[in-house]
Motif scaffolding. Structure first.
Motif, short mmCIF file in Angstrom:
data_model
loop_
_atom_site.label_atom_id
_atom_site.label_comp_id
_atom_site.label_asym_id
_atom_site.label_seq_id
_atom_site.Cartn_x
_atom_site.Cartn_y
_atom_site.Cartn_z
N ILE A 131 -8.97 67.81 8.19
CA ILE A 131 -8.11 67.48 7.04
C ILE A 131 -7.84 68.79 6.33
O ILE A 131 -8.77 69.52 5.99
N VAL B 282 -4.94 70.85 3.52
CA VAL B 282 -3.75 70.83 2.67
C VAL B 282 -3.39 72.27 2.30
O VAL B 282 -4.29 73.10 2.05
N ASN C 190 -5.29 69.39 -4.86
CA ASN C 190 -5.61 68.62 -6.07
C ASN C 190 -4.42 67.85 -6.61
O ASN C 190 -4.30 67.63 -7.81
N GLY D 135 -3.51 65.05 -4.70
CA GLY D 135 -3.68 63.74 -4.06
C GLY D 135 -3.20 63.66 -2.62
O GLY D 135 -3.28 62.59 -2.01
N GLY E 89 -4.47 65.07 0.15
CA GLY E 89 -5.60 64.83 1.05
C GLY E 89 -5.97 63.35 1.08
O GLY E 89 -6.12 62.74 2.15
N LYS E 90 -6.06 62.79 -0.09
CA LYS E 90 -6.44 61.37 -0.19
C LYS E 90 -5.36 60.47 0.41
O LYS E 90 -5.67 59.49 1.11
N LYS F 65 -15.48 60.89 -0.72
CA LYS F 65 -14.87 61.06 -2.05
C LYS F 65 -13.61 60.18 -2.16
O LYS F 65 -13.37 59.57 -3.20
C1 LIG Z 1 -10.32 69.16 1.36
C2 LIG Z 1 -8.81 69.17 1.09
C3 LIG Z 1 -8.10 68.66 2.32
C4 LIG Z 1 -8.49 68.27 -0.09
O1 LIG Z 1 -7.08 68.13 -0.20
P1 LIG Z 1 -6.38 67.80 -1.60
O2 LIG Z 1 -4.98 67.38 -1.33
O3 LIG Z 1 -6.61 68.90 -2.55
O4 LIG Z 1 -7.25 66.52 -2.05
P2 LIG Z 1 -6.93 65.46 -3.18
O5 LIG Z 1 -5.97 66.04 -4.18
O6 LIG Z 1 -6.59 64.16 -2.57
O7 LIG Z 1 -8.36 65.30 -3.84
C5 LIG Z 1 -8.87 66.32 -4.65
C6 LIG Z 1 -10.33 66.03 -4.97
O8 LIG Z 1 -11.15 66.27 -3.80
C7 LIG Z 1 -12.20 67.18 -4.12
N1 LIG Z 1 -12.57 67.93 -2.93
C8 LIG Z 1 -11.94 68.99 -2.37
N2 LIG Z 1 -12.59 69.41 -1.28
C9 LIG Z 1 -13.65 68.59 -1.13
C10 LIG Z 1 -14.71 68.51 -0.20
N3 LIG Z 1 -14.81 69.37 0.83
N4 LIG Z 1 -15.64 67.54 -0.35
C11 LIG Z 1 -15.56 66.66 -1.37
N5 LIG Z 1 -14.58 66.69 -2.30
C12 LIG Z 1 -13.65 67.65 -2.19
C13 LIG Z 1 -11.61 68.02 -5.23
O9 LIG Z 1 -12.66 68.64 -5.96
C14 LIG Z 1 -10.85 66.97 -6.06
O10 LIG Z 1 -11.77 66.26 -6.85
P3 LIG Z 1 -11.37 65.58 -8.28
O11 LIG Z 1 -10.28 64.60 -7.98
O12 LIG Z 1 -12.64 64.93 -8.71
O13 LIG Z 1 -10.91 66.70 -9.12
C15 LIG Z 1 -8.33 70.61 0.73
O14 LIG Z 1 -9.13 71.09 -0.29
C16 LIG Z 1 -8.36 71.58 1.89
O15 LIG Z 1 -7.41 71.67 2.64
N6 LIG Z 1 -9.47 72.33 2.07
C17 LIG Z 1 -9.58 73.30 3.14
C18 LIG Z 1 -9.80 72.62 4.45
C19 LIG Z 1 -11.22 72.09 4.55
O16 LIG Z 1 -12.19 72.75 4.18
N7 LIG Z 1 -11.35 70.91 5.15
C20 LIG Z 1 -12.66 70.36 5.40
C21 LIG Z 1 -13.08 69.37 4.36
S1 LIG Z 1 -12.09 67.90 4.50
#
Ligand SMILES: CC(C)(COP(=O)(O)OP(=O)(O)OC[C@H]1O[C@@H](n2cnc3c(N)ncnc32)[C@H](O)[C@@H]1OP(=O)(O)O)[C@@H](O)C(=O)NCCC(=O)NCCS
Length: 119
Positions: free
Chosen positions: A71, A73, A79, A81, A83-84, A112
């Motif tokens: 996953i 983004v 942040n 939404g 990813g969700k 999460k």
């Molecule tokens: C993980 C990831 C996909 C989240 O995408 P996103 O579009 O920012 O996610 P959303 O906006 O739907 O959700 C954001 C929430 O997830 C949380 N979050 C981000 N990374 C997280 C993780 N590895 N574990 C748990 N929570 C995480 C954020 O803190 C935020 O929390 P909040 O709503 O309480 O503030 C993005 O941070 C990313 O691309 N990370 C790099 C790739 C990676 O490391 N992937 C492996 C983990 S899935």
């Protein structure tokens, strides 16, 4: 919306997958994308608004589990939404036929997304 990966989206898909901790090495990344292109049990999707902003990939295991293993983004659009939304869409697409779950790398974020569902 979630769209299926196609070969013409290879560069953008590789760029997105490269944010995964396990996919920093270019050779590993090339193997991963090849697996998505050739293995019928590996499915890769991209999130498209006006641009392509995210990627989510899973593998079908034993014909039973749909294991989310990638996953990612675009950092400028985190942040918000996306990813969700990708996790929810994969759940919606695969829930009927498979038990959707996450691997070790995506587990924390997958949980999460579930927590937020209950809010
Ligand atoms: C993980 C990831 C996909 C989240 O995408 P996103 O579009 O920012 O996610 P959303 O906006 O739907 O959700 C954001 C929430 O997830 C949380 N979050 C981000 N990374 C997280 C993780 N590895 N574990 C748990 N929570 C995480 C954020 O803190 C935020 O929390 P909040 O709503 O309480 O503030 C993005 O941070 C990313 O691309 N990370 C790099 C790739 C990676 O490391 N992937 C492996 C983990 S899935």
């Amino acid at each position: 919306m979630l769209i299926r990966y196609k070969k013409n989206l290879e560069k953008i898909a590789m760029g997105l997958l490269s944010f995964m901790p396990e996919e920093k090495d270019v050779k590993k990344l090339q193997q991963t994308i090849k697996e998505y292109e050739t293995n019928p049990d590996w499915h890769l999707y991209l999130w498209k608004d006006e641009d392509i902003l995210g990627a989510i990939g899973l593998r079908i295991e034993d014909g039973i589990n749909a294991v989310i293993q990638h996953i990612s983004v675009n950092p400028s659009h985190r942040n918000a939404g996306i990813g969700k939304k990708m996790v929810n869409e994969v759940n919606r697409l695969y829930n009927d036929k498979f038990a959707v779950c996450a691997d070790d790398v995506t587990q924390q974020f997958y949980n999460k997304c579930d927590e937020n569902e209950d809010e």
